[in-house]
Design a protein around this motif. Structure first.
Motif, PDB file in Angstrom:
ATOM      1  N   VAL A 107      -6.214  13.212 -24.766  1.00 36.83           N
ATOM      2  CA  VAL A 107      -5.030  13.703 -25.473  1.00 36.83           C
ATOM      3  C   VAL A 107      -5.467  14.670 -26.565  1.00 36.83           C
ATOM      4  O   VAL A 107      -6.479  14.436 -27.242  1.00 36.83           O
ATOM      5  CB  VAL A 107      -4.236  12.532 -26.096  1.00 36.83           C
ATOM      6  CG1 VAL A 107      -3.004  13.034 -26.828  1.00 36.83           C
ATOM      7  CG2 VAL A 107      -3.840  11.531 -25.019  1.00 36.83           C
ATOM      8  N   LEU A 111      -2.376   9.181 -33.208  1.00 38.20           N
ATOM      9  CA  LEU A 111      -2.091   8.430 -31.994  1.00 38.20           C
ATOM     10  C   LEU A 111      -1.963   6.946 -32.298  1.00 38.20           C
ATOM     11  O   LEU A 111      -2.863   6.154 -32.058  1.00 38.20           O
ATOM     12  CB  LEU A 111      -3.199   8.663 -30.966  1.00 38.20           C
ATOM     13  CG  LEU A 111      -3.380  10.113 -30.509  1.00 38.20           C
ATOM     14  CD1 LEU A 111      -4.550  10.223 -29.543  1.00 38.20           C
ATOM     15  CD2 LEU A 111      -2.118  10.652 -29.874  1.00 38.20           C
ATOM     16  N   ILE A 157       2.365  10.304 -27.161  1.00 46.11           N
ATOM     17  CA  ILE A 157       1.701  10.862 -25.980  1.00 46.11           C
ATOM     18  C   ILE A 157       2.750  11.309 -24.977  1.00 46.11           C
ATOM     19  O   ILE A 157       3.679  10.561 -24.650  1.00 46.11           O
ATOM     20  CB  ILE A 157       0.768   9.814 -25.339  1.00 46.11           C
ATOM     21  CG1 ILE A 157      -0.305   9.383 -26.343  1.00 46.11           C
ATOM     22  CG2 ILE A 157       0.113  10.363 -24.075  1.00 46.11           C
ATOM     23  CD1 ILE A 157      -1.202   8.264 -25.855  1.00 46.11           C
TER      24      ILE A 157
END
Length: 355
Positions: free
Chosen positions: A282, A298, A304
């Protein structure tokens, strides 16, 4: 997370599935011929041939790794070595080489997200006006499920518990094939309230498609007739209260937590040597939203999405790289899926399905 159509106290047993082009020939000629016939029927549903990327040996270098492995923890800088579909090693400055090395310097690596419970066909139609999937023909079911799985994979989901709620028993194998063809790992089942015909079909499919392989990607769930307890693929009971709603988007809950709930943890759910290579990269610069570090950026699966997932690897097969889906027929899959949705949205089609 289980939805209202499924009783959280249901249970199922499971077995693995063969996927075309990914498994060895088996001696059961009858089952092999039945599978071949199913694949031949599938060709009539879509003009997009199924192409599975090859498993290759590669190393991802210099990523920040959120391993979800309690013994390894989070690594601020790590390499991930993949071979034969397995994570061979993970650590800093690995003394290993491979023909393919991927620069992960700007990215965060974590296990692929696991969707505990989804209705791919229903969800796709819900986004398009709430059409009813019941009574849909095989072509529409196949195209819609394959499109839905493509979108899930692109957003970082590598395993899916596919509940075929409202999909008729005569379309079960078609929906299952679409999941196999997508390349995602997971389970295919009906809810605990499944009709006798649906239970019968699942039993037939289990016998026809079952495989004895440690790395199989798809399992079948057989709802029990009494509806008591929950039994996941490994045959062990699952604790009730699967995931508190407040935590359902937590990264640990959507990776190792979901793997534990579905008894997939021996194979996936963490970046651990020996597990299957199901992971994603990511871009924290896209996910950051003003956070100073990737780790802070995150904190939730909601951080995401398809826009910031730059790489998806499932069973050592790279399905998305540099933010682009590695699927030569992506455009055709999307076109056919949207055509199928439009067909089911047609009032005449809906009236025909109800009659």
């Amino acid at each position: 997370m289980f939805c209202l159509c499924c009783n959280p106290s249901s249970s199922f047993s499971a077995s693995g599935f063969f996927a075309e082009g990914l498994t060895d020939t088996v001696p059961d000629v009858t089952s092999a011929l039945q599978r071949r016939a199913a694949y031949e029927r599938r060709k009539a549903y879509s003009r997009a041939p199924v192409i599975h990327p090859a498993q290759s040996e590669f190393i991802v270098r210099n990523v920040q790794a959120l391993t979800m492995d309690a013994d390894i923890g989070a690594l601020p800088r790590a390499d991930i070595h993949v071979r034969d579909g397995e994570i061979v090693n993970i650590g800093q400055a690995l003394q290993a080489s491979a023909m393919l090395e991927i620069d992960g310097n700007r990215f965060v690596a974590l296990p692929g997200l696991i969707a505990d419970h989804r209705h791919p066909a229903i969800d796709a139609l819900a986004d398009e006006g709430g059409c009813d999937v019941a009574g849909a023909d095989a072509e529409d079911i196949y195209r819609i499920v394959r499109l839905a799985m493509l979108d899930l994979m692109s957003s970082g989901i590598t395993s899916v518990y596919h509940c075929a709620h409202k999909i008729g028993a005569d379309r079960a194998e078609t929906a299952m094939l679409a999941q196999i063809d997508s390349g995602l790992r997971g389970c295919f089942s009906y809810p605990s309230s499944a009709a006798d015909k649906q239970r019968e079909v699942l039993t037939e499919l289990s016998e026809r498609w079952s495989a004895e392989r440690s790395d199989y990607r798809l399992e079948i769930g057989l709802p029990p007739e009494d509806g008591d307890g929950i039994v996941c693929p490994a045959g062990e009971p699952v604790a009730s209260g699967l995931v508190p709603e407040s935590q359902e988007a937590d990264l640990a809950g959507c990776t190792i937590g979901a793997a534990l709930r579905l008894k997939l943890d021996p194979r996936v759910g963490s970046l651990s040597p020996g597990k299957r290579a199901d992971f994603i990269l990511v871009d924290p610069n896209i996910a950051a939203r003003g956070h100073a570090t990737a780790a802070r950026a995150l904190v939730s699966a909601r951080d995401i999405n398809a826009a910031n997932v730059v790489l998806v690897c499932i069973d050592g097969r790279i399905r998305k790289r540099n933010g682009v889906v590695v699927e030569p027929n992506e455009g055709l899959i999307r076109k056919e899926g949207q055509e199928a949705i439009a067909h089911l949205r047609n009032p005449a089609t809906q009236q025909s399905n109800r009659s």
